[in-house]
Design a protein around this motif. Structure first.
Motif, mmCIF file in Angstrom:
data_model
loop_
_atom_site.group_PDB
_atom_site.id
_atom_site.type_symbol
_atom_site.label_atom_id
_atom_site.label_comp_id
_atom_site.label_asym_id
_atom_site.label_seq_id
_atom_site.Cartn_x
_atom_site.Cartn_y
_atom_site.Cartn_z
ATOM 1 N N GLY A 175 -24.726 37.911 -49.311
ATOM 2 C CA GLY A 175 -25.896 37.052 -49.159
ATOM 3 C C GLY A 175 -25.729 35.920 -48.179
ATOM 4 O O GLY A 175 -26.663 35.133 -47.977
ATOM 5 N N SER A 176 -24.581 35.800 -47.548
ATOM 6 C CA SER A 176 -24.390 34.736 -46.568
ATOM 7 C C SER A 176 -25.109 35.074 -45.274
ATOM 8 O O SER A 176 -25.300 36.243 -44.935
ATOM 9 C CB SER A 176 -22.898 34.538 -46.289
ATOM 10 N N SER A 177 -25.500 34.038 -44.542
ATOM 11 C CA SER A 177 -26.184 34.283 -43.267
ATOM 12 C C SER A 177 -25.236 34.932 -42.261
ATOM 13 O O SER A 177 -25.664 35.724 -41.423
ATOM 14 C CB SER A 177 -26.744 32.970 -42.713
ATOM 15 N N GLU A 178 -23.920 34.639 -42.363
ATOM 16 C CA GLU A 178 -22.953 35.231 -41.442
ATOM 17 C C GLU A 178 -22.857 36.744 -41.655
ATOM 18 O O GLU A 178 -22.872 37.520 -40.699
ATOM 19 C CB GLU A 178 -21.583 34.579 -41.626
ATOM 20 N N TYR A 179 -22.738 37.147 -42.925
ATOM 21 C CA TYR A 179 -22.660 38.585 -43.207
ATOM 22 C C TYR A 179 -23.942 39.289 -42.794
ATOM 23 O O TYR A 179 -23.907 40.340 -42.127
ATOM 24 C CB TYR A 179 -22.385 38.821 -44.694
ATOM 25 N N LEU A 180 -25.082 38.749 -43.179
ATOM 26 C CA LEU A 180 -26.349 39.406 -42.861
ATOM 27 C C LEU A 180 -26.568 39.470 -41.354
ATOM 28 O O LEU A 180 -27.108 40.457 -40.845
ATOM 29 C CB LEU A 180 -27.505 38.684 -43.552
ATOM 30 N N HIS A 181 -26.158 38.454 -40.635
ATOM 31 C CA HIS A 181 -26.278 38.481 -39.176
ATOM 32 C C HIS A 181 -25.482 39.649 -38.599
ATOM 33 O O HIS A 181 -25.987 40.405 -37.747
ATOM 34 C CB HIS A 181 -25.773 37.159 -38.601
ATOM 35 N N LEU A 182 -24.243 39.822 -39.044
ATOM 36 C CA LEU A 182 -23.424 40.932 -38.561
ATOM 37 C C LEU A 182 -24.033 42.275 -38.924
ATOM 38 O O LEU A 182 -24.028 43.221 -38.122
ATOM 39 C CB LEU A 182 -22.012 40.823 -39.135
ATOM 40 N N LEU A 183 -24.568 42.381 -40.137
ATOM 41 C CA LEU A 183 -25.213 43.612 -40.582
ATOM 42 C C LEU A 183 -26.402 43.950 -39.688
ATOM 43 O O LEU A 183 -26.578 45.099 -39.254
ATOM 44 C CB LEU A 183 -25.659 43.458 -42.036
ATOM 45 N N ILE A 184 -27.226 42.960 -39.402
ATOM 46 C CA ILE A 184 -28.416 43.162 -38.566
ATOM 47 C C ILE A 184 -28.015 43.570 -37.149
ATOM 48 O O ILE A 184 -28.589 44.499 -36.566
ATOM 49 C CB ILE A 184 -29.268 41.875 -38.539
ATOM 50 N N GLU A 185 -27.031 42.887 -36.601
ATOM 51 C CA GLU A 185 -26.612 43.187 -35.226
ATOM 52 C C GLU A 185 -25.976 44.571 -35.136
ATOM 53 O O GLU A 185 -26.180 45.306 -34.155
ATOM 54 C CB GLU A 185 -25.657 42.110 -34.729
ATOM 55 N N ALA A 186 -25.203 44.965 -36.149
ATOM 56 C CA ALA A 186 -24.622 46.313 -36.164
ATOM 57 C C ALA A 186 -25.717 47.360 -36.255
ATOM 58 O O ALA A 186 -25.637 48.430 -35.624
ATOM 59 C CB ALA A 186 -23.653 46.445 -37.328
ATOM 60 N N LYS A 187 -26.742 47.057 -37.009
ATOM 61 C CA LYS A 187 -27.874 47.991 -37.125
ATOM 62 C C LYS A 187 -28.571 48.163 -35.786
ATOM 63 O O LYS A 187 -28.926 49.287 -35.392
ATOM 64 C CB LYS A 187 -28.855 47.476 -38.180
ATOM 65 N N LYS A 188 -28.798 47.078 -35.073
ATOM 66 C CA LYS A 188 -29.463 47.170 -33.780
ATOM 67 C C LYS A 188 -28.685 48.079 -32.824
ATOM 68 O O LYS A 188 -29.266 48.919 -32.120
ATOM 69 C CB LYS A 188 -29.601 45.779 -33.151
ATOM 70 N N LEU A 189 -27.369 47.909 -32.807
ATOM 71 C CA LEU A 189 -26.537 48.705 -31.904
ATOM 72 C C LEU A 189 -26.572 50.185 -32.266
ATOM 73 O O LEU A 189 -26.682 51.052 -31.394
ATOM 74 C CB LEU A 189 -25.100 48.181 -31.955
ATOM 75 N N ALA A 190 -26.467 50.485 -33.555
ATOM 76 C CA ALA A 190 -26.507 51.888 -33.982
ATOM 77 C C ALA A 190 -27.859 52.513 -33.694
ATOM 78 O O ALA A 190 -27.945 53.670 -33.264
ATOM 79 C CB ALA A 190 -26.183 51.982 -35.470
#
Length: 563
Positions: free
Chosen positions: A304-319
């Protein structure tokens, strides 16, 4: 006594203050995991789960139970499944100690050409009607699975669904909601209302629904096998109906259909081998995301941290950039699957992420963000496990409802591109890009978990979030599915302002204000949404105790059951 009670209440309230909502210390779990020794079934409908467990208790295999459950879901949850749709499965076979993958998706009509769309001024394949209909692969998938791993006769396997179709069953809450929504769109198509709107309306919660046409169809399939569907009486009725409706799906398309056994592909994520099926599905998007995320210590950031969610979102964009370009029928393209999920490629993609800034949203192609699906998983006493997903696409499909057969044909062909030169460009006899993906996890060469998350583009995002919840954040099987989710999409509701280039992040209730503000500070556009976060089922094998753990999330009507 009053003092003891007051102390107990105080302890419980203190636990709640620290974020633990249950005595067992599970913050997000809406219910306990189901634990059983001999067999397990987890589906999105309680009666389908019970039917699967009954099959297991009668000596059926995990595959028998999965087919029985799927047949029941096609009747009870037509808003996400049915024999007019496609199927994918991953099977762990205890005897050979390996995984088998089945791609039972259908192909486009051979008489429909790309030129037809241009000549008729059609820029995008429509969602409903005859044009998006592709060959339904579900029934052939059942028989491929059964021929290889089944134990009971098909008549016994389909008997529960036939009985419920003829005698009726009560419609559940979530399904009733989506049924009503679908009916408003599809009632104009020939045959739909006769089957799915008894008395002129969609059935409501608690109302008994019967589908005698489907009972007759399933009886014919049980007695005559897959050929009656693809080469016999049912195939001819489908072809005749489609011709009447101005469609292109023909008897020849059905008669030439065959499923394909494929090798699942995997990446190792922190000691766990995560398995997906290769394209034409989107399973490797989950693997690509995990490969990127493994380079970060997510546990240190916390759920639930903004750091984790940011990484999750950015990884999704790349995939999803690669998803938009490459994911398609491998019979028509040379797809770089091994490269896309490689460690070397993940390092390159990871280097594009800025921890402090949201990147532009990479192109989503013409792949729809939403979809309604059923996912189920089963396990038997011998140690066999099945991860199976099945769908009509867009809920109840195309609206094309062949006379007196009791099911709707899928509209999966909508997902083709009409851009000439695109990997997923429409061609006759081609399988479209597919959203539905079953997942599986092994550890040290042994089965660990069969799992899936339903719902269009949410599926790989959901796979990753469930796995990270368990592996990085230490959640249990049920809690990992019930925890609030994020969904990143490429579109937003019109607000009068131009949408941010980075797309939209939809957050389920449960994330705190600090997280939202932290994501906004990095440039993410945030919206809340009650739906679109999928529906999860899972079975985990506990080898130490010799039992199965089952989970079925609270966003659906489903249930985990075992014996």
């Amino acid at each position: 006594m009053r003092y003891v009670w007051a102390v107990l209440v105080g302890v419980l309230l203190a636990g709640s203050a620290f974020g633990y909502d249950r005595i067992a210390g599970k913050k997000f779990a809406g219910r306990s995991e189901v634990i059983a020794e001999h067999g397990m079934a987890c589906t999105s409908h309680p009666l389908a789960t019970q039917a699967a467990v009954d099959i297991l208790q009668k000596g059926g295999s995990a595959v028998d139970a999965a087919i029985a459950a799927n047949a029941c879901l096609g009747l009870m949850e037509p808003t996400g499944s049915g024999i007019g749709g496609d199927l994918f499965a991953i099977v762990w076979d205890a005897k050979t100690k390996r995984l088998y993958g089945l791609n039972a998706s259908g192909r486009s009509p051979k008489s429909l050409t790309l030129e037809y769309f241009g000549e008729n001024g059609i820029e995008d394949i429509p969602a409903f009607g005859p044009l998006p209909v592709s060959v339904p692969g579900c029934v052939d998938g059942w028989f491929e699975l059964h021929d290889r791993f089944g134990k009971l006769d098909m008549e016994d396997v389909l008997k529960p669904a036939i009985g419920y179709a003829r005698e009726g069953f009560p419609v559940t809450e979530v399904i009733a909601y989506y049924w009503g929504h679908n009916a408003k769109i599809l009632e104009e198509y020939a045959g739909f209302a006769e089957v799915f709107m008894p008395g002129g309306k969609a059935p409501e919660e608690g109302e008994i629904f019967r589908n005698p046409y489907l009972a007759d169809t399933l009886e014919k399939i049980a007695e005559g096998g897959r050929d009656v569907f693809y080469e016999g009486e049912i195939a001819r009725k489908i072809a005749e109906y489609m011709e009447e409706q101005g469609g292109f799906l023909s008897y020849e398309d059905l008669a030439s259909h065959e499923s394909e056994w494929v090798e699942p592909v995997s990446v190792n994520y922190r000691g766990y081998d995560v398995w997906e099926l290769p394209p034409n599905g989107q399973g490797i998007a989950a693997l690509q995301m995990l490969q990127v995320l493994e380079g970060y210590e997510l546990a240190e950031y916390g759920f639930g941290s903004s750091e984790y969610l940011h990484l999750l979102i950015e990884a999704k964009k790349l995939a999803f950039e690669d998803r938009a370009k490459f994911y398609s029928d491998p019979a028509f393209n040379d797809l770089p699957v091994a490269e896309l999920i490689s460690d070397e490629y993940a390092v390159k993609r990871r280097g594009l992420i800025d921890m402090d800034k949201a990147a532009d949203a990479y192109p989503a192609g013409n792949f729809a963000e939403h979809g309604d699906t059923v996912y189920l998983t089963t396990a038997d006493e011998a140690g066999n496990m099945v991860s199976l997903i099945q769908s009509n696409y867009r809920g109840m499909g195309s609206g094309m409802t062949p006379g007196k057969l009791g099911f709707v044909l899928q509209d999966r062909g909508e997902l083709f591109s009409l851009d000439e030169g695109h990997y997923n460009c429409y061609a006759p006899g081609k399988r479209p890009f597919h959203t539905i993906i079953p997942g599986f996890v092994t550890k040290d060469g042994e089965p660990w978990m069969g799992f899936g998350v339903m719902g269009g583009a949410m599926q790989p995002q959901g796979h990753v979030q469930v796995l990270v919840n368990m592996i990085d954040f230490g959640m249990g099987l049920q809690e990992a599915g019930d925890a609030p989710r994020m969904r990143h999409g490429g579109s937003s509701q019109p607000t009068g302002e131009e949408m941010a280039d980075g797309g939209v992040v939809y957050l389920e209730s449960g994330f705190d204000d600090a997280t939202v503000e932290g994501l906004k500070a990095k440039g993410h556009m945030i919206e809340s949404s009650r739906g679109g976060y999928g529906g999860y089922q899972a079975i985990r094998r506990d080898a130490e105790n010799g039992v199965y753990h089952g989970a079925s999330e609270s966003r659906k009507d489903g249930q985990a059951g075992g014996y």
